[in-house]
Design a protein around this motif. Structure first.
Motif, PDB file in Angstrom:
ATOM      1  N   SER A   1      34.949  22.363  45.615  1.00 19.44           N
ATOM      2  CA  SER A   1      33.575  22.867  45.385  1.00 19.44           C
ATOM      3  C   SER A   1      33.776  24.090  46.481  1.00 19.44           C
ATOM      4  N   ALA A   2      34.499  24.273  47.478  1.00 19.86           N
ATOM      5  CA  ALA A   2      34.657  25.333  48.069  1.00 19.86           C
ATOM      6  C   ALA A   2      35.185  26.467  47.253  1.00 19.86           C
ATOM      7  N   LEU A   3      36.294  26.212  46.566  1.00 16.96           N
ATOM      8  CA  LEU A   3      37.016  27.072  45.872  1.00 16.96           C
ATOM      9  C   LEU A   3      36.251  27.913  44.743  1.00 16.96           C
ATOM     10  N   VAL A   4      35.470  26.979  44.164  1.00 23.08           N
ATOM     11  CA  VAL A   4      34.335  27.333  43.055  1.00 23.08           C
ATOM     12  C   VAL A   4      33.364  28.347  43.738  1.00 23.08           C
ATOM     13  N   LEU A   5      32.774  27.955  44.839  1.00 25.84           N
ATOM     14  CA  LEU A   5      31.918  28.799  45.384  1.00 25.84           C
ATOM     15  C   LEU A   5      32.454  29.987  45.800  1.00 25.84           C
ATOM     16  N   LEU A   6      33.751  29.938  46.463  1.00 25.05           N
ATOM     17  CA  LEU A   6      34.371  31.047  47.104  1.00 25.05           C
ATOM     18  C   LEU A   6      34.853  32.170  45.768  1.00 25.05           C
ATOM     19  N   CYS A   7      35.010  31.636  44.922  1.00 24.88           N
ATOM     20  CA  CYS A   7      35.719  32.454  43.546  1.00 24.88           C
ATOM     21  C   CYS A   7      34.534  33.209  42.997  1.00 24.88           C
ATOM     22  N   ILE A   8      33.409  32.544  43.077  1.00 23.04           N
ATOM     23  CA  ILE A   8      32.230  33.134  42.223  1.00 23.04           C
ATOM     24  C   ILE A   8      32.007  34.614  42.644  1.00 23.04           C
ATOM     25  N   ALA A   9      31.924  35.101  43.844  1.00 30.10           N
ATOM     26  CA  ALA A   9      32.089  36.450  44.126  1.00 30.10           C
ATOM     27  C   ALA A   9      33.221  37.121  44.022  1.00 30.10           C
ATOM     28  N   ILE A  10      34.389  36.645  43.582  1.00 32.24           N
ATOM     29  CA  ILE A  10      35.666  37.362  43.588  1.00 32.24           C
ATOM     30  C   ILE A  10      35.754  38.411  42.676  1.00 32.24           C
TER      31      ILE A  10
ATOM     32  N   MET B   1      39.110  45.164  48.811  1.00 29.62           N
ATOM     33  CA  MET B   1      38.682  44.159  48.310  1.00 29.62           C
ATOM     34  C   MET B   1      37.502  43.508  49.047  1.00 29.62           C
ATOM     35  N   LYS B   2      37.497  43.393  50.615  1.00 30.29           N
ATOM     36  CA  LYS B   2      36.743  42.860  51.418  1.00 30.29           C
ATOM     37  C   LYS B   2      35.461  43.905  51.316  1.00 30.29           C
ATOM     38  N   ARG B   3      35.875  45.196  51.111  1.00 32.80           N
ATOM     39  CA  ARG B   3      34.503  46.092  51.115  1.00 32.80           C
ATOM     40  C   ARG B   3      33.543  45.857  49.990  1.00 32.80           C
ATOM     41  N   ARG B   4      34.430  45.576  48.855  1.00 34.23           N
ATOM     42  CA  ARG B   4      33.665  45.292  47.403  1.00 34.23           C
ATOM     43  C   ARG B   4      32.716  44.267  47.431  1.00 34.23           C
ATOM     44  N   ILE B   5      33.385  42.886  48.215  1.00 26.25           N
ATOM     45  CA  ILE B   5      32.561  41.878  48.323  1.00 26.25           C
ATOM     46  C   ILE B   5      31.366  42.037  49.250  1.00 26.25           C
ATOM     47  N   GLU B   6      31.544  42.764  50.386  1.00 29.74           N
ATOM     48  CA  GLU B   6      30.582  43.003  51.298  1.00 29.74           C
ATOM     49  C   GLU B   6      29.436  43.782  50.786  1.00 29.74           C
ATOM     50  N   THR B   7      29.728  44.858  50.066  1.00 29.82           N
ATOM     51  CA  THR B   7      28.682  45.577  49.570  1.00 29.82           C
ATOM     52  C   THR B   7      28.259  44.931  48.480  1.00 29.82           C
ATOM     53  N   TYR B   8      28.602  44.001  47.660  1.00 28.66           N
ATOM     54  CA  TYR B   8      27.841  43.236  46.645  1.00 28.66           C
ATOM     55  C   TYR B   8      26.958  42.154  47.553  1.00 28.66           C
ATOM     56  N   GLN B   9      27.636  41.663  48.558  1.00 29.82           N
ATOM     57  CA  GLN B   9      26.699  40.761  49.105  1.00 29.82           C
ATOM     58  C   GLN B   9      25.427  41.454  49.772  1.00 29.82           C
ATOM     59  N   ALA B  10      25.556  42.768  50.136  1.00 30.48           N
ATOM     60  CA  ALA B  10      24.542  43.456  50.844  1.00 30.48           C
ATOM     61  C   ALA B  10      23.382  43.823  50.032  1.00 30.48           C
ATOM     62  N   GLU B  11      23.860  44.214  48.500  1.00 27.10           N
ATOM     63  CA  GLU B  11      23.169  44.677  47.584  1.00 27.10           C
ATOM     64  C   GLU B  11      22.263  43.435  47.057  1.00 27.10           C
ATOM     65  N   HIS B  12      22.755  42.241  47.047  1.00 27.55           N
ATOM     66  CA  HIS B  12      22.120  41.137  46.463  1.00 27.55           C
ATOM     67  C   HIS B  12      21.733  40.185  47.316  1.00 27.55           C
ATOM     68  N   SER B  13      21.931  40.349  48.662  1.00 32.30           N
ATOM     69  CA  SER B  13      21.465  39.416  49.560  1.00 32.30           C
ATOM     70  C   SER B  13      20.054  39.129  49.797  1.00 32.30           C
ATOM     71  N   ARG B  14      19.726  37.682  49.891  1.00 36.06           N
ATOM     72  CA  ARG B  14      18.403  37.226  49.993  1.00 36.06           C
ATOM     73  C   ARG B  14      18.431  35.978  50.846  1.00 36.06           C
ATOM     74  N   ILE B  15      17.115  35.808  51.402  1.00 33.28           N
ATOM     75  CA  ILE B  15      17.051  34.544  52.130  1.00 33.28           C
ATOM     76  C   ILE B  15      17.054  33.476  51.094  1.00 33.28           C
TER      77      ILE B  15
ATOM     78  N   PRO C   1      36.319  35.148  53.671  1.00 32.07           N
ATOM     79  CA  PRO C   1      36.166  34.144  52.507  1.00 32.07           C
ATOM     80  C   PRO C   1      36.444  34.709  51.288  1.00 32.07           C
ATOM     81  N   ALA C   2      36.419  35.937  51.004  1.00 34.18           N
ATOM     82  CA  ALA C   2      36.813  36.530  49.765  1.00 34.18           C
ATOM     83  C   ALA C   2      38.310  36.517  49.273  1.00 34.18           C
ATOM     84  N   LEU C   3      38.898  36.166  50.222  1.00 36.56           N
ATOM     85  CA  LEU C   3      40.525  36.131  49.932  1.00 36.56           C
ATOM     86  C   LEU C   3      40.957  34.727  49.797  1.00 36.56           C
ATOM     87  N   ALA C   4      40.104  33.897  49.706  1.00 34.48           N
ATOM     88  CA  ALA C   4      40.536  32.345  49.751  1.00 34.48           C
ATOM     89  C   ALA C   4      41.363  32.093  48.423  1.00 34.48           C
TER      90      ALA C   4
END
Length: 423
Positions: free
Chosen positions: A86-95, A218-232, A390-393
């Motif tokens: 489950s963790a692999l799937v959820l970590l891979c979603i944003a890869i 790679m980390k920056r791309r993930i963090e940028t994506y998270q910042a742009e789409h982040s929500r509660i 987490p994005a590197l898992a």
């Protein structure tokens, strides 16, 4: 999962699985709460001691003092079979798969160096103990060493293969169990070292002169994506995240069973078991990773904004705790010769990795994940990778799968070399 274990089968103070799970959850919560303190003692403490390291070591202390029973693998099996995929799937979603490919060949070079380090380390450790304490490697001890080689290059399936190939139990019924203890304890100690180093990656990378731009990109791309789409996250978000993670896990298990059955019906002379292709765990990890990567190209990627990778990371930390609870620190005193052998062995592996990292200017991330993909396999390689981000898992998973393919062949070759050295 059973609710409790048989009290008569254990001398531990706590034998109920539900109570142990509660203890581990409280421990993880306490670690993360104290690690989040902005100042004071805890701020200084976690400057030197990574939180992830404690998530592993404190359960090991629980087992070592007899508070819980580390021999009971019920919770570990649950975490390995349910939470890990489950963790692999959820970590891979944003890869970003393209970003992984842009990491370049150094990751593979460090992984293969780790493999050579395990093979060479077996010979060096055997030779060193022949001088330091000959009784440790007397007789057919070399046969037991082949099982550790199988585990440290590939995984459990490769370890079992070496046990049968070299007829370990035939020559000494206790040998396999002794080397399983060496495998678990030494490998987990090395994992603890890698987690400790992960918190100091910048200093290590300065020493090697490593170019970490691809990793940082790679980390920056993930963090940028998270910042742009982040929500509660709403309750709906969380339920959908769990549905995707656990649903994909169920599908992975569903697909793995007929795959293993089909492979079992193929001609034996194809020797597919040499690649661990007859392992249900192998296929479960492959399917989970593939599903996660596939979802990263769909609208499911938007779940990252609601914290999909954070949920996946929480599942990984539970796995870390269940791995740690199997380590008995006091067991190091029972067979000091064999554990000395294991420590020399892993030191050669580590030393070769350090030399290669310096020569090719590889980042610590490549060294740590390349090593753990060998020694720890698919269960713990993503744990070490996620200590960096987490994005590197998924990088750890992909390399660990390669280890399964090499494990039997390289361990068999190591066994034949040990046979010659042992005379």
């Amino acid at each position: 999962m059973a609710a409790a274990t048989d009290p008569s089968a254990s001398t531990a103070l706590i034998t109920n699985d539900a109570v142990v799970m509660g203890l581990l959850a409280v421990t993880l919560g306490a670690i993360f709460w104290t690690a989040s303190r902005p100042d004071g003692f805890w701020k200084k403490f976690y400057t030197y001691v990574p939180a992830l390291l404690l998530c592993y070591l404190i359960p090991a202390v629980y087992n070592s003092i007899g508070l819980i029973d580390g021999n009971d693998k019920t919770l570990y099996v649950m975490a390995r079979d349910y939470m890990l995929p489950s963790a692999l799937v959820l970590l891979c979603i944003a890869i970003d798969l393209g970003a992984i490919l842009r990491l370049g060949p150094k990751a593979v070079i460090m992984f293969l160096t780790g493999t050579v380090g395990v093979m060479l380390g077996a010979l060096v450790a055997f030779g060193a103990m022949s001088v330091i304490h000959p009784e440790t490697v007397a007789g057919d001890t070399w046969r037991g060493m082949t099982t550790v080689a199988g585990s440290w290059i590939g995984g459990g399936a490769n370890q079992a293969a070496m046990k049968e190939v070299f007829e370990v139990d035939k020559f000494d019924p206790d040998m396999f169990g002794q080397f399983v203890a060496v495998d678990v304890l030494v490998a987990n100690l090395w994992m603890a070292v890698l987690l400790f180093l992960a918190a100091r990656s910048e200093a290590f990378d300065r020493w090697t002169g490593a170019d970490t731009s691809a990793i940082e990109d790679m980390k920056r791309r993930i963090e940028t994506y998270q910042a742009e789409h982040s929500r509660i996250p709403s309750l709906t978000d969380l339920m959908v995240i769990l549905a995707v993670g656990l649903g994909a896990t169920g599908l992975s298990h569903f697909l793995a069973e007929p795959m293993v059955a089909w492979i079992g019906g193929l001609p034996e002379n194809w020797n597919l078991e040499d690649y661990s292709l007859d392992s249900g765990f192998f296929w479960m990890v492959v399917f989970a990773t593939t599903i996660g990567l596939g979802l990263s190209f769909t609208r499911a990627r938007s779940l990252e904004g609601a914290g999909a990778s954070r949920v996946g990371s929480a599942m990984l930390y539970v796995l870390v705790a269940t791995i740690g609870m199997h380590m008995d620190i006091g067991a190091l005193l029972d067979k000091p010769g064999l554990f000395g052998l294991g420590l020399i062995w892993i030191s050669v592996h580590a030393g070769l990795l350090l030399i290669m990292a310096k020569l090719i200017r590889a980042p610590l991330f490549f060294m740590a994940v390349g090593s753990q993909a060998n020694v720890g396999g698919a269960a713990s390689a993503p744990v070490v990778a996620s200590a960096f981000h987490p994005a590197l898992a998924p990088v750890g998973v992909l390399l660990a799968v390669l280890g399964y393919a090499l494990g039997t062949y390289c361990a068999y070759l190591t066994g034949q070399m040990l046979r010659v050295v042992a005379g």
